[in-house]
Structures are given as C-alpha cells and as structure tokens.
Design a protein around this motif. Structure first.
Motif, PDB file in Angstrom:
ATOM      1  N   TYR A  89      -8.681   6.210  -4.528  1.00 44.10           N
ATOM      2  CA  TYR A  89      -7.522   7.586  -4.154  1.00 44.10           C
ATOM      3  C   TYR A  89      -6.837   7.933  -4.965  1.00 44.10           C
ATOM      4  O   TYR A  89      -6.083   7.735  -5.653  1.00 44.10           O
ATOM      5  CB  TYR A  89      -6.320   6.161  -3.023  1.00 44.10           C
ATOM      6  CG  TYR A  89      -6.810   5.556  -2.660  1.00 44.10           C
ATOM      7  CD1 TYR A  89      -7.082   6.220  -0.682  1.00 44.10           C
ATOM      8  CD2 TYR A  89      -6.935   4.575  -2.429  1.00 44.10           C
ATOM      9  CE1 TYR A  89      -7.830   5.285   0.545  1.00 44.10           C
ATOM     10  CE2 TYR A  89      -7.854   3.477  -1.235  1.00 44.10           C
ATOM     11  CZ  TYR A  89      -7.967   3.709  -0.155  1.00 44.10           C
ATOM     12  OH  TYR A  89      -8.505   3.350   0.936  1.00 44.10           O
ATOM     13  N   LEU A  92      -3.671   8.170  -6.787  1.00 43.49           N
ATOM     14  CA  LEU A  92      -2.757   6.343  -6.725  1.00 43.49           C
ATOM     15  C   LEU A  92      -3.788   6.694  -8.427  1.00 43.49           C
ATOM     16  O   LEU A  92      -4.312   7.205  -8.812  1.00 43.49           O
ATOM     17  CB  LEU A  92      -2.991   5.719  -6.236  1.00 43.49           C
ATOM     18  CG  LEU A  92      -2.769   6.000  -4.837  1.00 43.49           C
ATOM     19  CD1 LEU A  92      -3.433   4.144  -4.258  1.00 43.49           C
ATOM     20  CD2 LEU A  92      -1.642   5.935  -4.360  1.00 43.49           C
ATOM     21  N   GLU A  96      -3.199   1.559  -9.306  1.00 47.53           N
ATOM     22  CA  GLU A  96      -2.722   1.387  -7.926  1.00 47.53           C
ATOM     23  C   GLU A  96      -3.849   1.024  -7.072  1.00 47.53           C
ATOM     24  O   GLU A  96      -3.716   0.650  -5.796  1.00 47.53           O
ATOM     25  CB  GLU A  96      -2.106   2.373  -7.738  1.00 47.53           C
ATOM     26  CG  GLU A  96      -0.050   2.372  -8.049  1.00 47.53           C
ATOM     27  CD  GLU A  96       0.309   3.643  -8.664  1.00 47.53           C
ATOM     28  OE1 GLU A  96       1.595   3.691  -8.173  1.00 47.53           O
ATOM     29  OE2 GLU A  96      -0.239   4.539  -8.474  1.00 47.53           O
ATOM     30  N   ASN A  97      -4.730   1.869  -7.128  1.00 45.50           N
ATOM     31  CA  ASN A  97      -5.994   1.664  -6.618  1.00 45.50           C
ATOM     32  C   ASN A  97      -6.711   0.031  -6.553  1.00 45.50           C
ATOM     33  O   ASN A  97      -6.528   0.310  -5.392  1.00 45.50           O
ATOM     34  CB  ASN A  97      -7.510   2.495  -7.656  1.00 45.50           C
ATOM     35  CG  ASN A  97      -7.194   3.800  -6.648  1.00 45.50           C
ATOM     36  OD1 ASN A  97      -7.961   4.385  -5.753  1.00 45.50           O
ATOM     37  ND2 ASN A  97      -6.851   5.033  -7.539  1.00 45.50           N
ATOM     38  N   LYS A 128      -3.962   8.584 -12.749  1.00 47.20           N
ATOM     39  CA  LYS A 128      -4.165   9.064 -11.323  1.00 47.20           C
ATOM     40  C   LYS A 128      -5.738   9.114 -11.819  1.00 47.20           C
ATOM     41  O   LYS A 128      -5.870  10.333 -12.372  1.00 47.20           O
ATOM     42  CB  LYS A 128      -3.504  10.688 -11.088  1.00 47.20           C
ATOM     43  CG  LYS A 128      -1.522   9.678 -10.397  1.00 47.20           C
ATOM     44  CD  LYS A 128      -1.384  11.245  -9.963  1.00 47.20           C
ATOM     45  CE  LYS A 128       0.168  11.378  -9.901  1.00 47.20           C
ATOM     46  NZ  LYS A 128       1.030  13.144  -9.604  1.00 47.20           N
TER      47      LYS A 128
ATOM     48  N   LEU B  10       1.496   1.206  -0.700  1.00 41.86           N
ATOM     49  CA  LEU B  10       0.861   1.861  -1.079  1.00 41.86           C
ATOM     50  C   LEU B  10       0.597   3.240  -1.774  1.00 41.86           C
ATOM     51  O   LEU B  10       0.656   4.303  -1.843  1.00 41.86           O
ATOM     52  CB  LEU B  10       0.326   1.280  -2.270  1.00 41.86           C
ATOM     53  CG  LEU B  10      -0.239   1.275  -3.386  1.00 41.86           C
ATOM     54  CD1 LEU B  10       0.802   1.842  -4.612  1.00 41.86           C
ATOM     55  CD2 LEU B  10      -1.363  -0.118  -3.889  1.00 41.86           C
ATOM     56  N   LYS B  11      -0.319   2.959  -0.790  1.00 40.65           N
ATOM     57  CA  LYS B  11      -1.790   4.787  -0.135  1.00 40.65           C
ATOM     58  C   LYS B  11      -0.345   6.278  -0.252  1.00 40.65           C
ATOM     59  O   LYS B  11      -1.244   6.778  -0.220  1.00 40.65           O
ATOM     60  CB  LYS B  11      -2.551   4.254   0.682  1.00 40.65           C
ATOM     61  CG  LYS B  11      -3.117   3.740   0.470  1.00 40.65           C
ATOM     62  CD  LYS B  11      -5.192   3.059   1.784  1.00 40.65           C
ATOM     63  CE  LYS B  11      -5.866   2.251   1.123  1.00 40.65           C
ATOM     64  NZ  LYS B  11      -6.753   1.817   2.098  1.00 40.65           N
ATOM     65  N   LYS B  13       1.929   6.663  -0.878  1.00 36.79           N
ATOM     66  CA  LYS B  13       2.510   6.910  -1.941  1.00 36.79           C
ATOM     67  C   LYS B  13       2.864   8.809  -2.495  1.00 36.79           C
ATOM     68  O   LYS B  13       0.988   8.159  -2.416  1.00 36.79           O
ATOM     69  CB  LYS B  13       2.443   6.345  -2.681  1.00 36.79           C
ATOM     70  CG  LYS B  13       3.682   5.041  -3.405  1.00 36.79           C
ATOM     71  CD  LYS B  13       3.607   4.087  -4.518  1.00 36.79           C
ATOM     72  CE  LYS B  13       3.614   4.297  -6.131  1.00 36.79           C
ATOM     73  NZ  LYS B  13       3.612   3.517  -6.843  1.00 36.79           N
TER      74      LYS B  13
END
Lengths: 303, 235
Positions: A89, A92, A96-97, A128, B10-11, B13
């Motif tokens: 993603y 993110l 976070e991924n 990111k 979360l995604k 965001k």
C-alpha cells in the motif's frame, strides 16, 4: 514419502486455452524447488492455484498433506508468498504495511522488526513505500512473505528488478532459509542461472506441462561435460591419445576428452607428459544449462 | 473479523476517507447556511413550521451527498487493493474471502453512519443557531438524518460489488455517476429504483417503507456481491 507440496493432474483452463495441463509437482521438505519455465509457461497460474487464489479446472493440490480445497485457511497460515510484483500500500509506511498484515496473521509486533532486519529495511521502516526503489519494494514483499514464519515459502520471480548486489543478497537469504528455519522454498524464475545457484530440485514447465522434474545434479549431468586440453602440438597429442584407446576429438587446436572421470583425465595427462608435450590448460567444458533448458523448452519434451 | 477491520481502518489512512466523512454532512448543512443566510426572511414565510421546513430543505441534498459519497468511497476502497494488486496478497492470507468482503462493507457502512450522525449534529447546531420559534422536533431530526442512510444501503452494496469485481475502475465510476444523476432526479423515478429510496419518497408517502426496503434489498445485494466475489479467481 510425504511431500510438502503435491499436485496431481493439475489443470487450469482460461476459456479455450489450457494454461496448466496435467501438472504433477512434488516438493519434499527442506528443498529449494526451482520452478523454471519461459514467460507464459504457466508458472504463475500454478502458484496462484497453490495459494488458493484460483480454483483448478481439474486435478488436486495437497500441501502439508492436506487438500487445499478443504483446508485452505489452515494451509495458508503456514505459507508465505510473494506472487509476481510485490503488493503493498504505497500511502502507508513499510512498518504500517507489515502491521496491516500482522493484525490479520496475529504474530507479535516484534516479528515486524525481525523481518525488516532480515531484508535490511529497518532504517526506512517509517518512510512511505511510495518513495521506495523497486528493489526496496521487492525486499518489503519478501519481508511480508516471511512475517508469519512460514513452513513453505512461495516466491514468484523474487529477484525481479533487483540490482546485482540485491540479487546476491536475496539469493543468500533464500539459501539460508531451509537450514535455519526449516522452511521449504518454491521459487519460480525464467532464468536458469538464477535457479542453478539456489535450487536443490528443479521442475521445468513449458506450455503448461512439466517436462522435467528432478534434482539439480541430474540436470547438471544432462549438461554432459567434456574436458578440453590445450597442448603444444595438438595433432600429435590427439593421435597419441587415440592410439591409447581414448575417445578424443581434435578441434581448432584443442583436444576434447569426452569421458571425464578423474582416472581418465589423469591417464591422459600422464600420457601427454610422458610424450614430452607441454600442457597449457585442462578445462572442463560444460554444455551450459542454458542450452539444455532452451532445447528442452523448444522440443517440449527432451526427457 | 475485528482484526480484519482494524487492518482496513489502517489501510484507509491518508486516503481522505475521514475527510470525506466530515465533508459530506458539512456540505449539506453549508448549502442551507447559504440558503438561510441569503434569504432567511423569505424562507420563514414559506411554512407554518419553520423547523420542519428547515429539515426538509436539508433533506433535499442528503440523498445526493450519500449516493455521491458511496460512489467515491467504494471506488477508493477498491482502488487501495487494486493499485498494486494487493488482492492476491490479501487473499493468500489465512482469511476467508467472505470476511474480506464483509470487512470492506462494514468499514464503509461505519463511515457513512458516522456521516449521518454528524449530519444530525450539524443540522441541529445550525437549526438552534437560526432560533426558530417552534420546539426542536427531535424525532423528525433523527428521521431525516438516518432514514436516508438505511435507504441507501442497496446502493452501497451494489457499488461495492461493482467496484471490487471490476478490473477497470471506470465501470464503478460510471455507475456511480449515473447513481448520482438518478438520486438527483429521484422525484421522477419509479419506486422500484434503489437510487430513489434515499430521498424517502414513495407513492404511499411513508418513508419507513424505504428504510425497510433498503435494509432488505441491501442485505440481498450484499449477499449476492459477496458470493460473486468469493467465486471469482484472483488475478
């Protein structure tokens, strides 16, 4: 013998085209299985079926001895995968991924740092993914596949887009996995050299059919090597060896010795030395695996 | 299921989902701020009950904002997975495909519900600011804020279905635009069209019918979408 992955008569049809046809794949525990074939041979389709992303048109898949149709979730809990281009993603961060996956898999947070460390992305964990290079994205993809401490790791073209040092790094990592973590690895590639340097077993697929499946050594034997000798007075040397009943050829100043057992080579060298000929080089000439691979995939079935 | 939804939260965001959740109700109320700001005297003369008249004015734009929001949300949430084809990553995790679909639906339903709550609060706030003579019609306020939401569930189910199974995001965007046009011209649509329902209009003049239809048909379309999603191969 219990196989980690076993497919029987696996077929997948897209409309009229048979993408995979009667594939029987067998992968034993602890192997690094090189799944080899030209682009469009059906490798990715096979892998997608192994992961339950696609339903086979016919045939059966058993992973860890369980049928994927009935035990999909149980099986996938122990499988890590990276299919084709890495999925991530971009909006993110790397952390976070991994966190997005971790929540679903349910491993401790510590594991995220571990896999980031393995693929050396710790420093960019909070950046990111959008800004990552292709190689970094690929490494993140591998980190994702390792997150659940899989027993079976399925990597589809894992070194795509990596620079040479990245390729070596990933290769070393993959080689380590079976010993250190008891993983079984399935790795697909269209590059034989790639597989040659990692795999213990090879399966070659073309046009949806498996045309070769055996250990990498067997494959190398097929490469059939010869010994080439560079000597002074090649003509004379050739006659001498022939006179001693050896299978030799003389081509462009080189002597080609077709039987390459240690004794035979030693014997040949001894004869030449005794005849006072100077030996400049003794080299092993391999028919490159690349050639075998090409001829196999061209003829459909060489073995 | 909880963890799946946490992942989905979360995604979304940094993708503007929360911003849109706020923007929708603010926009609807802001239009009335302009309306009442410019010609309050005239509007107050239009009806006996100023509070009800104000609520009706608000509710003209609610269905439009809802249907538009649904089209944007569904297309966004699908594009998050489509962007790098993360579906294959997601589906090769030990989760059921039904759960994946349910989680997406629930997330969007939550966001829209929050929008509806905000709509109620903003409507109430500006209504109090306008200081009408009548007492606050609480029940009507709740009705105008939440009935359209339930009546719009079939549109949500349909759009999510289209967005998740289309490889080309032009398809859901097109149906979304048509949905908005339909919602805009709700008064001339036949009663069976789902895009008319959020306007709460029907031939029996009973908004509750739209709510019940919304829940029923919404469930049906949701199940159809989910089953179709599970059936398909992941590319």
């Amino acid at each position: 013998m219990e196989y980690i992955v076993e497919t029987s008569n696996l077929s997948k049809r897209f409309g009229k085209d048979l993408a995979v046809e009667g594939l029987n794949m067998k992968i034993s525990k602890g192997e690094i299985y090189g799944f080899l074939g030209p682009n469009g041979a059906g490798k990715t389709t096979t892998i997608r079926m192994l992961l339950g992303l696609m339903k086979p048109t016919s045939g059966r898949i058993r992973i860890f001895g369980q049928d994927i149709k009935q035990q999909r979730k149980n099986i996938l809990a122990k499988v890590g995968s990276l299919v084709e281009n890495p999925s991530y993603y971009p909006h993110l961060t790397a952390y976070e991924n991994l966190e997005a996956l971790r929540k679903i898999i349910g491993v401790p947070k510590q594991r995220i740092y571990e896999v980031l460390e393995i693929v050396r992305l710790t420093e960019v964990a909070d950046k990111k993914v959008k800004g990552f290079s292709l190689g970094m994205k690929q490494r993140l993809g591998i980190a994702m596949s390792l997150l659940n401490q899989p027993q079976l790791l399925i990597l589809d073209e894992p070194t795509n887009g990596l620079d040479p040092s990245g390729i070596i790094e990933i290769r070393e990592l993959i080689k380590r996995l079976p010993e250190e973590f008891g993983m079984t690895v399935l790795i697909s590639s269209h590059l034989l050299t790639e597989i040659d340097q990692m795999a213990t077993t090879v399966g070659i697929v073309t046009k949806g059919k498996m045309i070769f499946q055996d250990s990498i050594e067997t494959m190398r034997t097929l490469a059939g090597h010869a010994i080439s000798l560079k000597v002074s007075q090649a003509e004379q040397a050739w006659r001498l060896l022939l006179a001693n009943g050896m299978k030799v050829e003389h081509e462009s100043g080189l002597i080609m010795l077709h039987e390459s057992s240690n004794e035979m080579v030693a014997e040949a060298v001894r004869l030449l030395v005794q005849a006072n000929l100077s030996i400049y080089r003794v080299e092993e000439e391999k028919r490159s695996l690349e050639d075998i691979f090409l001829s196999m995939t061209r003829e459909d079935s060489a073995v | 299921m909880i963890s799946m939804m946490q992942t989905d939260f979360l995604k979304i965001k940094r993708k503007g989902f929360w911003f849109l959740t706020f923007l929708g109700p603010i926009g609807v109320v802001a239009l009335q701020m302009v309306n009442y700001g410019v010609r309050k005297e005239y509007l107050l003369q239009q009806s006996e009950n100023d509070w009800l008249y104000y609520l009706q004015n608000i509710s003209v734009f609610t269905p439009l904002a809802l249907v538009l929001g649904i089209a944007i949300f569904t297309s966004f949430i699908a594009s998050i997975e489509n962007e790098t084809n993360a579906w294959k990553q997601l589906i090769s995790l030990p989760v059921s495909k039904m759960m994946v679909y349910l989680s997406k639906f629930t997330i969007l339903a939550c966001l829209l519900f929050i929008s509806s709550i905000l709509l109620m609060l903003f409507t109430l706030g500006f209504g109090i600011f306008l200081s009408f003579d009548e007492a606050i019609p609480w029940w009507e306020l709740v009705k105008y804020s939440f009935y359209p939401y339930f009546a719009a569930l079939p549109v949500l189910a349909l759009q999510l279905w289209i967005a998740t199974v289309s490889k080309n995001q032009g398809v859901p965007i097109t149906t979304g635009i048509f949905g908005v046009i339909f919602a805009y011209s709700a008064y001339m649509l036949p009663d069976w069209m789902i895009w008319k329902w959020p306007s709460l209009m029907n031939q029996w003049d009973e908004p509750l019918i739209n709510v019940l239809l919304g829940l029923g048909v919404g469930c049906l379309l949701y199940v159809m979408g989910m089953l179709d999603f599970t059936r398909r191969d992941v590319k």
